[in-house]
Scaffold this active site. Sequence first.
Site, PDB file in Angstrom:
ATOM      1  N   GLU A  83       0.845  -1.202   0.000  1.00 31.79           N
ATOM      2  CA  GLU A  83       0.000   0.000   0.000  1.00 31.79           C
ATOM      3  C   GLU A  83       0.875   1.244   0.000  1.00 31.79           C
ATOM      4  O   GLU A  83       0.665   2.187   0.758  1.00 31.79           O
ATOM      5  CB  GLU A  83      -0.934  -0.017   1.214  1.00 31.79           C
ATOM      6  CG  GLU A  83      -1.816  -1.255   1.276  1.00 31.79           C
ATOM      7  CD  GLU A  83      -2.638  -1.346   2.545  1.00 31.79           C
ATOM      8  OE1 GLU A  83      -2.161  -0.886   3.599  1.00 31.79           O
ATOM      9  OE2 GLU A  83      -3.757  -1.861   2.485  1.00 31.79           O
TER      10      GLU A  83
ATOM     11  N   CYS B  54     -10.204  -0.074   7.958  1.00 31.05           N
ATOM     12  CA  CYS B  54      -9.732   1.268   8.293  1.00 31.05           C
ATOM     13  C   CYS B  54     -10.373   2.329   7.411  1.00 31.05           C
ATOM     14  O   CYS B  54     -10.612   3.460   7.857  1.00 31.05           O
ATOM     15  CB  CYS B  54      -8.213   1.330   8.183  1.00 31.05           C
ATOM     16  SG  CYS B  54      -7.556   0.710   6.622  1.00 31.05           S
TER      17      CYS B  54
END
Length: 666
Positions: A329, A420
């Site tokens: 990421e 998240c």
Amino acid sequence: MRRSTKGTRLVLFLAVVNVMIGCAKDREKDYPVRPVPFTHVRIEDEFWLPRMETNRAVTIPFDFRKCEETGRIDNFAKAGGLMEGEFEGYRYNDSDVFKVMEGAAYSLALHPDPDLEDYLDELIAKIEASQEEDGYLYTTRTIDPEHPAPGAGNTRWSNLKDSHELYNVGHMYEAAVAYYQATGKRHFLEVAIKNANLVDEVFGPGKRRDVPGHQEIEIGLSKLYRTTGDERYLRLAKFFLVERGHTHDRDLYTFQFNEGYIQDHKPVLEQDEAVGHAVRAGYMYSGMADAAALTGDRDYAKATTRIWENVVSKKLYLTGGIGARREGEAFGDNYELPNAEAYNETCAAVANMLWNHRLFLLHGDAKYIDVFERTLYNGFLSGVSLEGDRFFYPNPLESDGNFKFNGSSATRRSWFTTSCCPTNVVRFMPSISEYVYATSEDRLYVNLFMQGSAEIVVNGSMVRVTQQTRYPWDGIVKLTVDPEQPSRFSVCVRIPGWARNSPVPSDLYRYAGESDDKPHIEVNGKPAKISLRDGYAHIRRVWHEGDVLRLKLSMKVRRVLSHEKVRGNIGKVALERGPVVYCAEGVDNGGDVGNLSIPDDASLTTEYREDLLNGVVVIKGRPRQVSRASGKIFESKLSSEFMLVPYYSWSHRGTGDMAVWFRRGP
């Protein structure tokens, strides 16, 4: 007996004043530009108000329900001995609950809701019960100290690289401060203080010298410092930054596939390129800005600004997204900005906005709000559905309808095992009004264009400001300025970069040809000279009740080109209008947009479609089609014209092709 709404507002006002003005002894050290608290700004905007209301009425209860269904909330009850059972989920799941609580607190500050407040009080009681006697709070270890969740480490603080112990509580500090601001109740704040005191006892010079693998606590500690005035929290926030990149009784935290994954590869003041996990990085860069403002250490301002220059000139997507690589990421190399493979995590968009807003508060330059706005309308907003109950984790700029990464797909999902992003959306959305205005001495900054009103203290005088606009669909903004008494100050109106022939504050993207349409400002019907300083038109005068400032920005469709080093965009063009980036979906374009070509001389028109995607301006034009096999150009027989919709609105009408960048026709 429950307080009246008026009483709640009074407590809220005092709490906000306490936070913004501060109770620390040395209050001259803070951001030179101060945001106008979101509680003093009322949004009545046809674009943003429905999204904020959806967040309040749908997303907050939806996210809480998901936290209940997945055991995230029960984990606190189990850790507190209120119920039996094993820990459920990942070691960082506590943080999701805290983020939703933060968003709920912001919502309470704007819309008192006795039922929501009671729910939060009950949840806070579970969190209080889960906290160990010395202040430690990490449900997976408290529930089963011998067998915590994978990655938690065998003992406290033994695996900070992966455990998220400090990341979790950083989000708790933010939520606790928000709830205190909203209600004046201290019980959640006391939980946060007790935990922060423990962390301060463990970490610091002469104590344990280590850093969190996932940054966030630095931001939470700075907020806790502003609220309590306890300088230990500020020193601790800076310690976690200072310690990064140093080997004091530990090895640097690196990953085989990415040395700078945790930004621990070198001291933060020596870093000059954005590397590693994009969310961690964005939170750290925000923490560096806080350290610069609150301690007066200009080295941190220089370092975080230097890294920003790298991002905005080499690593920023047209949508404002950051984090090119699925693996980790993470940021990619300079100019590594693929479209179909783009990660652009929704959380990274939030981190990018938090960072850019802080840099604006440091420097007072509109270029940071330009990046903020681009991210807000595109890279962030695409992460949540119009209905408010489905989410994107990654946000690519091209799709064949089948992309899948990290459990996501070309359709938004209701939840993720790592959630998240849904919980970050829910805490950012209700705070948007805090980014509209700011002040500095005798200057009132108008950063974002959203219909509504605000009460703002400028140079010691109360001023009511009212905006009327249909932005982003229309470029006319009417600003009525009502000071309590005639007062001399400057209204600093941001002239967006896109309205000054500069899509981003670098050469990473450029427009294909300059527009001759110039921004226009009138005051009380008379043209005002636009004198630009740092991207703002400064209108300095004695303002009287009822004075009207009128801004007009051209909203022509603009063709965007990339720097030639962005390989995936060579020979391609994108379209945007105002702050909104556009994309083509197969549903509007014969099912296939991968071969769409837009000639430079193609006539482009716009139309507001009230019946489409909750109301959007669409772009239409006559296409050319390029054969994928031969590259042969031929006039489209599928349709007499193509249609583009705002990028944020894609994937609401089934799966299919989507693209932001198109072959540039001859």
